[in-house]
Design a protein around this motif. Structure first.
Motif, PDB file in Angstrom:
ATOM      1  N   VAL A 144       2.381  -1.766  -6.551  1.00 31.54           N
ATOM      2  CA  VAL A 144       1.419  -2.318  -5.617  1.00 31.54           C
ATOM      3  C   VAL A 144       1.966  -2.043  -4.222  1.00 31.54           C
ATOM      4  O   VAL A 144       3.060  -2.474  -3.884  1.00 31.54           O
ATOM      5  CB  VAL A 144       1.231  -3.838  -5.846  1.00 31.54           C
ATOM      6  CG1 VAL A 144       0.294  -4.424  -4.813  1.00 31.54           C
ATOM      7  CG2 VAL A 144       0.729  -4.094  -7.256  1.00 31.54           C
ATOM      8  N   ARG A 145       1.236  -1.305  -3.404  1.00 27.65           N
ATOM      9  CA  ARG A 145       1.723  -0.909  -2.080  1.00 27.65           C
ATOM     10  C   ARG A 145       1.140  -1.745  -0.952  1.00 27.65           C
ATOM     11  O   ARG A 145       1.695  -1.791   0.137  1.00 27.65           O
ATOM     12  CB  ARG A 145       1.402   0.562  -1.826  1.00 27.65           C
ATOM     13  CG  ARG A 145       1.991   1.506  -2.845  1.00 27.65           C
ATOM     14  CD  ARG A 145       3.458   1.506  -2.784  1.00 27.65           C
ATOM     15  NE  ARG A 145       3.856   2.245  -1.602  1.00 27.65           N
ATOM     16  CZ  ARG A 145       5.002   2.828  -1.439  1.00 27.65           C
ATOM     17  NH1 ARG A 145       5.891   2.774  -2.391  1.00 27.65           N
ATOM     18  NH2 ARG A 145       5.288   3.459  -0.333  1.00 27.65           N
ATOM     19  N   GLY A 146      -0.005  -2.366  -1.197  1.00 21.39           N
ATOM     20  CA  GLY A 146      -0.608  -3.173  -0.151  1.00 21.39           C
ATOM     21  C   GLY A 146      -1.421  -4.304  -0.734  1.00 21.39           C
ATOM     22  O   GLY A 146      -2.006  -4.172  -1.811  1.00 21.39           O
ATOM     23  N   LEU A 147      -1.420  -5.434  -0.028  1.00 24.19           N
ATOM     24  CA  LEU A 147      -2.201  -6.605  -0.420  1.00 24.19           C
ATOM     25  C   LEU A 147      -2.848  -7.187   0.826  1.00 24.19           C
ATOM     26  O   LEU A 147      -2.229  -7.235   1.888  1.00 24.19           O
ATOM     27  CB  LEU A 147      -1.304  -7.692  -1.023  1.00 24.19           C
ATOM     28  CG  LEU A 147      -0.704  -7.448  -2.394  1.00 24.19           C
ATOM     29  CD1 LEU A 147       0.370  -8.487  -2.685  1.00 24.19           C
ATOM     30  CD2 LEU A 147      -1.782  -7.495  -3.457  1.00 24.19           C
ATOM     31  N   VAL A 148      -4.058  -7.661   0.667  1.00 22.53           N
ATOM     32  CA  VAL A 148      -4.720  -8.387   1.751  1.00 22.53           C
ATOM     33  C   VAL A 148      -5.618  -9.440   1.106  1.00 22.53           C
ATOM     34  O   VAL A 148      -6.194  -9.220   0.046  1.00 22.53           O
ATOM     35  CB  VAL A 148      -5.520  -7.436   2.681  1.00 22.53           C
ATOM     36  CG1 VAL A 148      -6.692  -6.813   1.967  1.00 22.53           C
ATOM     37  CG2 VAL A 148      -5.971  -8.155   3.924  1.00 22.53           C
ATOM     38  N   VAL A 149      -5.677 -10.599   1.744  1.00 22.46           N
ATOM     39  CA  VAL A 149      -6.490 -11.702   1.253  1.00 22.46           C
ATOM     40  C   VAL A 149      -7.730 -11.781   2.125  1.00 22.46           C
ATOM     41  O   VAL A 149      -7.649 -11.666   3.355  1.00 22.46           O
ATOM     42  CB  VAL A 149      -5.709 -13.034   1.321  1.00 22.46           C
ATOM     43  CG1 VAL A 149      -6.537 -14.168   0.755  1.00 22.46           C
ATOM     44  CG2 VAL A 149      -4.397 -12.908   0.574  1.00 22.46           C
ATOM     45  N   SER A 158      -5.848  -5.208  -3.664  1.00 24.87           N
ATOM     46  CA  SER A 158      -4.556  -4.545  -3.842  1.00 24.87           C
ATOM     47  C   SER A 158      -4.765  -3.046  -3.872  1.00 24.87           C
ATOM     48  O   SER A 158      -5.816  -2.563  -4.293  1.00 24.87           O
ATOM     49  CB  SER A 158      -3.878  -5.017  -5.130  1.00 24.87           C
ATOM     50  OG  SER A 158      -4.618  -4.579  -6.253  1.00 24.87           O
ATOM     51  N   GLY A 159      -3.761  -2.332  -3.414  1.00 25.82           N
ATOM     52  CA  GLY A 159      -3.810  -0.877  -3.426  1.00 25.82           C
ATOM     53  C   GLY A 159      -2.500  -0.309  -3.934  1.00 25.82           C
ATOM     54  O   GLY A 159      -1.449  -0.928  -3.789  1.00 25.82           O
ATOM     55  N   THR A 160      -2.584   0.872  -4.547  1.00 27.28           N
ATOM     56  CA  THR A 160      -1.402   1.505  -5.112  1.00 27.28           C
ATOM     57  C   THR A 160      -1.200   2.903  -4.535  1.00 27.28           C
ATOM     58  O   THR A 160      -2.072   3.444  -3.853  1.00 27.28           O
ATOM     59  CB  THR A 160      -1.516   1.631  -6.643  1.00 27.28           C
ATOM     60  OG1 THR A 160      -2.604   2.507  -6.931  1.00 27.28           O
ATOM     61  CG2 THR A 160      -1.707   0.290  -7.302  1.00 27.28           C
TER      62      THR A 160
END
Length: 186
Positions: A144-149, A158-160
């Protein structure tokens, strides 16, 4: 222009834009955004791979290569919450919910964990990006490279590295949208 370190690993702006957070060389510096004055230096544990700051700027989450997550108070530098990934693996992404009560952590093996960190409680674990089976050996890692709520705290994106983006419901952990990736660099 601020010169606070030779190398900068993480940056964040919080506290209504008043505080600038700069992570480098196992230190987290909190600066006054307009003057550049260092307000606090927090010694970060070695091997910090991810950082997130809550919207108020009062709390900072640090994720380590060992799978450990810490939430520290900006004002004191004191550790308020600590969790360890039992499956092992680096913490690769962190995000706070809009009011700072929810903490989401992404790991190198594609798992996303949801915490109510003030209550020291793990809410759920989601195999967000489990990876594909390889011809030889075990499953491929899909970190998982990025998370935002989302602004209301109801959804997490989530992004990979393979370009896959997934939208989850915070309450249930179910995938709401799945956008498969084509590009290897996200």
């Amino acid at each position: 222009t601020y010169r606070v370190a030779d190398e900068v690993d993480f940056v964040a702006l919080a506290g209504r834009g008043k505080h600038l957070f700069v992570g480098s060389n196992n230190r987290l510096r909190v600066l006054h955004r307009t003057s550049g004055r260092v307000l606090r230096t927090i010694r970060a544990p070695s091997s910090v791979y991810a950082m997130a700051v809550d919207g108020s700027g009062r709390y900072v989450a640090l994720g380590r290569s060992s799978g450990e997550i810490r939430v520290v108070a900006r004002a004191t530098g004191r550790t308020l919450f600590k969790a360890k990934e039992e499956m092992g693996g680096k913490v690769t992404a962190l995000a706070f919910g809009p009011r700072g009560r929810l903490l989401i952590a992404g790991f190198e093996h594609g798992v996303v964990r949801f915490y109510r960190w003030k209550r020291k409680r793990l809410l759920r674990t989601v195999k967000a990006h489990p990876g594909e089976r390889l011809r030889r050996g075990g499953p491929q890692k899909t970190p998982v490279r990025g998370l935002v709520v989302g602004p209301r705290g109801r959804q997490v994106v989530s992004g990979t590295r393979d370009g896959t983006v997934r939208v989850f419901d915070v309450r249930t952990g179910k995938i709401l949208h799945d956008l498969p990736g084509k590009d290897q660099n996200m």
